[in-house]
Write an enzyme that holds these catalytic residues in place. Structure first.
Site, PDB file in Angstrom:
ATOM      1  N   TYR A   1       0.858  -1.188   0.000  1.00 19.21           N
ATOM      2  CA  TYR A   1       0.000   0.000   0.000  1.00 19.21           C
ATOM      3  C   TYR A   1       0.899   1.244   0.000  1.00 19.21           C
ATOM      4  O   TYR A   1       0.730   2.166   0.802  1.00 19.21           O
ATOM      5  CB  TYR A   1      -0.955  -0.004   1.200  1.00 19.21           C
TER       6      TYR A   1
ATOM      7  N   CYS B   1      -3.994   3.557  10.388  1.00 23.44           N
ATOM      8  CA  CYS B   1      -4.812   4.689  10.841  1.00 23.44           C
ATOM      9  C   CYS B   1      -6.046   4.202  11.578  1.00 23.44           C
ATOM     10  O   CYS B   1      -6.902   5.004  11.963  1.00 23.44           O
ATOM     11  CB  CYS B   1      -5.212   5.570   9.658  1.00 23.44           C
TER      12      CYS B   1
END
Length: 475
Positions: free
Chosen positions: A335, A432
């Site tokens: 990612y 996150c």
């Protein structure tokens, strides 16, 4: 015949006990947990239950009978209406404590993961004016509070009912007209206010978008800034009216000659995304630049870059430290986005393989390697579970370290399965969303890893969001 619903109770003398996830606070009504927005630990208040389930309830504060000694005055006049910055009424040190607790709760309660060491949370150097990217929406349905509605004069026109700002939570067509946002810098506020005033004065040429009827002229405004002093402005129009578009962009350029990148996009779609659309440059460069430890990163209108530039550096330093690189390692950066982490660690690694879903981001990753004369990175675009295969690993070598920074939903089970098959000695997991990170960590632990330590990093002061870096080691 329908039965009348039983009225939901009004609760007096309830004490807010602690902060909770998603920007809520927690109280108890008997044995029932009650979630309350905008509460502070120690508040004694009257609550109105707005939703009641068998295991919990939701409520709003009707009266603050005795405010908590922790409670402070929020800086923003839009507090509680905007829907963002839900913790402005809480001192920053208390916010950090709540975020660190959120990480620990996710690991212990949700993931049931044993963590070797919880490192102290890293607070943000700036707690206001820290965002380098803000996106505003034009709407012909400006949101007004009940007090504002009660004092409205008759005969309001289209300009009076239009606004440029943030969506009201739960009201897709309503926008709160923002006078000042304390998350962006002073220039960002001036640009937004100028664009709004210019369009409102010429509302017949620049009608604000009707999000229900899907018609109008002005759609969105994005402003990006960097610590190098660069500024990007992107105006999204609903259709092409060349003369009007040119006049607005010329006015912005004249008023703000310091803007390095003035862009526009014509978006005729039924949503605001423009990743599949052509962005045109009216003035300046199609990108702006950020700097990090001597590295230059080019940021385009579609690029992902952490929205808190200073804390991004701290976050990446933690990830690099956890990776424990000596210069001999093959690193896989999952990612990878625009390759920020990949390029940041490349000079300390033998080779970095970056994988990202969005092709435009991979183009930026290649470009950032070229700009910084980095020649030991290679990038692939595509779905992670399809790209990260045993065949790819056989081609580039087994990873010594995997750095993974997935979206909020976490990693796909197939990606975790491939990781377990590759069995890298170290995995650095940047997240996150501590809840999905804990879920994924539990699967990795089950597959032969242990969690050595975690390091929370606060990227978003006055919100409940927190980044967390985790180091896993193969046993």
């Amino acid at each position: 015949m329908a039965r009348n619903k039983k009225p939901l109770p009004l609760l007096e003398g309830i004490t807010i006990e602690r902060m909770a996830a998603e920007g809520q606070s927690i109280a108890h009504w008997g044995e029932l947990v009650v979630f309350v927005p905008y509460g502070a630990p120690g508040d004694r208040c009257t609550l109105q239950i707005v939703r009641k389930k068998s295991h919990y309830a939701e409520a709003r504060i009707m009266t603050l009978e005795e405010p908590s000694p922790l409670r402070i005055s929020p800086r923003c006049k839009h507090f509680t209406t905007c829907g963002g910055c839900k913790w402005q009424h809480i001192p920053y040190e208390e916010q950090l404590t709540a975020k660190a607790t959120q990480v620990r709760d996710a690991m212990e309660r949700l993931g049931k993961v044993e963590v070797g060491e919880y490192l102290p949370i890293l607070g943000s150097q700036e707690t206001y004016q820290y965002r380098n990217k803000l996106e505003f929406t034009f709407s012909n349905r400006r949101w007004r509070t009940s007090e504002e509605l009660a004092s409205l004069p008759e005969g309001l026109g289209e300009a009076d009912n239009s606004g440029l700002g943030f969506h009201i939570p739960g009201k897709f067509d309503k926008v709160l007209d923002i006078e000042e946002c304390h998350l962006g810098n002073e220039l960002s506020n001036r640009i937004r206010n100028f664009v709004r005033a210019y369009c409102l004065e010429r509302i017949e040429r620049y009608p604000f978008y009707d999000l229900r009827a899907q018609e109008g002229g002005m759609r969105t405004l994005m402003i990006r800034t960097t610590s190098k002093g660069h500024t990007m402005v992107l105006v999204a129009f609903a259709h092409e009216k060349a003369h009007d578009r040119e006049e607005l962009l010329a006015a912005i350029h004249h008023e703000f000659p310091e803007v390095n990148s003035l862009l526009y996009v014509i978006n005729t779609k039924l949503n605001d995304t423009f990743t599949d659309l052509s962005v045109e440059t009216y003035y300046g460069s199609p990108f702006i630049e950020e700097e990090m430890e001597g590295l230059t990163f080019r940021i385009g209108p579609k690029s992902f870059y952490q929205t808190n530039s200073h804390q991004a550096l701290e976050l990446y330093r933690v990830a690099r430290s956890f990776a424990g690189l000596t210069g001999e390692e093959i690193v896989y950066d999952l990612y990878t986005g625009t390759g920020t982490i990949a390029n940041f660690v490349a000079r300390d690694a033998k080779k970095v393989v970056g994988i990202e879903y969005i092709p435009e981001a991979i183009e930026d990753a290649h470009l950032n390697s070229q700009v910084n004369k980095i020649d030991n990175t290679i990038f692939y675009a595509g779905d992670m579970k399809d790209i990260l295969t045993p065949e790819l690993i056989a081609r580039h070598g087994a990873p010594d370290v995997v750095i993974t920074d997935p979206p909020r939903a976490g990693m796909h089970p197939d990606v975790i399965k491939t990781l377990l098959g590759a069995a890298p000695p170290r995995i650095v997991y940047v997240s996150c969303n501590p809840a999905t990170q804990a879920r994924d960590a539990a699967l990795l632990v089950e597959g032969g890893y242990r969690v050595l330590k975690v390091q929370p990093v606060d990227m978003f002061p006055h919100t409940h969001h927190v980044e967390n870096v985790m180091l896993l080691e193969h046993t």
